[in-house]
Design an enzyme around this catalytic site. Structure first.
Site, PDB file in Angstrom:
ATOM      1  N   ASP A   1       0.841  -1.196   0.000  1.00  0.00           N
ATOM      2  CA  ASP A   1       0.000   0.000   0.000  1.00  0.00           C
ATOM      3  C   ASP A   1       0.879   1.250   0.000  1.00  0.00           C
ATOM      4  OD1 ASP A   1      -2.338   1.614   0.142  1.00  0.00           O
ATOM      5  OD2 ASP A   1      -3.329   0.121   1.398  1.00  0.00           O
TER       6      ASP A   1
ATOM      7  N   ASP B   1       2.696   1.626  -5.417  1.00  0.00           N
ATOM      8  CA  ASP B   1       1.466   1.949  -6.133  1.00  0.00           C
ATOM      9  C   ASP B   1       1.164   0.748  -7.015  1.00  0.00           C
ATOM     10  OD1 ASP B   1      -0.282   2.713  -8.218  1.00  0.00           O
ATOM     11  OD2 ASP B   1       0.324   4.801  -8.074  1.00  0.00           O
ATOM     12  N   PHE B   2      -0.006   0.117  -6.842  1.00  0.00           N
ATOM     13  CA  PHE B   2      -0.224  -1.151  -7.540  1.00  0.00           C
ATOM     14  C   PHE B   2      -0.379  -1.012  -9.050  1.00  0.00           C
ATOM     15  CE2 PHE B   2      -4.455  -0.591  -5.199  1.00  0.00           C
ATOM     16  CZ  PHE B   2      -5.128   0.034  -6.243  1.00  0.00           C
TER      17      PHE B   2
ATOM     18  N   HIS C   1     -13.411  -3.123  -7.838  1.00  0.00           N
ATOM     19  CA  HIS C   1     -14.627  -2.356  -8.137  1.00  0.00           C
ATOM     20  C   HIS C   1     -14.394  -0.845  -8.216  1.00  0.00           C
ATOM     21  CE1 HIS C   1     -16.082  -1.907  -3.628  1.00  0.00           C
ATOM     22  NE2 HIS C   1     -14.935  -1.293  -3.848  1.00  0.00           N
TER      23      HIS C   1
END
Length: 355
Positions: free
Chosen positions: A215, A242-243, A261
């Site tokens: 995260d 940062d993914f 989502h």
């Protein structure tokens, strides 16, 4: 005095002609926000936490919560009629069993933090639904990306938001720990896992597991404090990144909980591709969200949740489990299955990488 039927009343059905459907369900649906806001207000003032100490009279509650005499009795009795309070023969109010378990902030099962967020943020965002349906963009002032940027600037607000999200994980975590087979896996990475509350449920249930959260750096101090509180500091670590920009840490299990989502379909495929690359052979990805049923006609909660994401994200929406399984297959996963969680409120898709 003899009661008379008003002239405008619906006449009884003639013989052999079916009676028209009742308008009551539509009327009650159209005003269902009355009930929602009544519950959210009770959470906001801390009513259920106070009543967890024992029954209290109306007069005492009015004084304790500074309620005006005009509305107090109707407010309390509405909560009785809604099934979240009980009232005894002497007129004292107490929590209903589910309320006492889930809306007393002194219990670990507390869900009120999430409801406070709904009351403060989402309730107002829904006033812009008509505009968002026409524009396809979030309600003005409610873009989640801007919201999160503001959150990171206010540590107190950030902690409150994370505690609210933890309330949901407190129910998902034990179910995932019990339903999935963790024996062949050792290292778990929770992507976007904040302060590691999911790990706080998984690792005690499976002592062989080690866990990491991937995260943003602002969350590292909260993660370290939370893991220390649970005695898990020696089995966990925080990976900063940062993914979308950085590779996910290598792992046997990658969890994407309430992540997909928030993004559009192309970004979801990218995240699943990145998860696939991070997984070792034989690993699995666990995706959970409030998914829509595949027929798109039964799960109103999932569909309403998707409208909520229209109001607060640039491209997010809920999606079906079948869509998620298709994206996983496109990313390279060999097989997948679905799990229903939290009494059907949440759905998990578990996809497996070939060994």
């Amino acid at each position: 005095m003899t009661a008379r039927t008003p002239a405008h009343a619906t006449a009884p059905a003639a013989a052999g002609i079916p009676a028209p459907p009742s308008p009551r369900p539509l009327i009650e649906l159209g005003t269902s926000f009355w009930a929602s806001k009544t519950l959210l207000t009770a959470v906001e003032i801390g009513l259920f936490t106070g009543l967890a100490e024992g029954p209290v009279t109306e007069d005492a509650l009015r004084e304790r919560y500074a309620l005006h005499a005009r509305g107090a009795r109707d407010f309390l009795d509405a909560l009785v009629a809604l099934g979240v309070l009980d009232r005894d023969a002497g007129g004292s109010y107490r929590n209903a069993p589910a309320t006492d378990l889930y809306l007393d902030e002194n219990k670990p099962s507390y869900l009120g933090g999430w409801m406070r967020q709904a009351s403060r943020r989402l309730f107002h965002a829904w006033s812009g639904l008509t505009d968002s349906l026409r524009s396809g963009t979030p309600h003005i002032g409610w873009n989640s990306q801007d919201y999160f940027n503001r959150l990171y600037e206010n540590p107190r607000e950030l902690l409150g938001f994370i505690a609210a999200m933890d309330a949901i994980t407190n129910h998902l975590g034990p179910e995932l720990a019990a339903l999935l087979d963790w024996r062949a896996h050792k290292q778990v990475v929770d992507v976007g896992g904040a302060r590691g509350n999911l790990l706080a449920h998984l690792l005690p249930a499976h002592p062989h597991l080690e866990g990491a959260v991937f995260d943003l750096p602002d969350l590292k101090p909260l993660f370290e404090a939370h893991m220390a509180q649970h005695g898990l500091g020696d089995r966990t670590r925080f990976a900063t990144g940062d993914f979308f920009a950085d590779p996910m840490p290598a792992a046997d299990v990658v969890v994407l909980g309430h992540i997909l989502h928030d993004w559009d379909a192309g970004q979801r495929r990218e995240l699943l591709r990145r998860a696939y690359e991070a997984l070792r052979p034989g690993g699995m990805v666990v995706v959970y969200d409030r998914m829509i049923d595949d027929a798109r006609r039964e799960n109103a909660t999932g569909l309403l949740g998707s409208l909520n994401l229209l109001l607060v994200t640039p491209g997010g929406s809920e999606y079906t489990a079948a869509e998620c399984q298709e994206w996983a297959a496109q990313a390279g996963f060999a097989s997948s299955e679905t799990l229903r969680l939290v009494d059907g409120l949440e759905t998990a898709v578990v996809a497996h990488k070939a060994g």
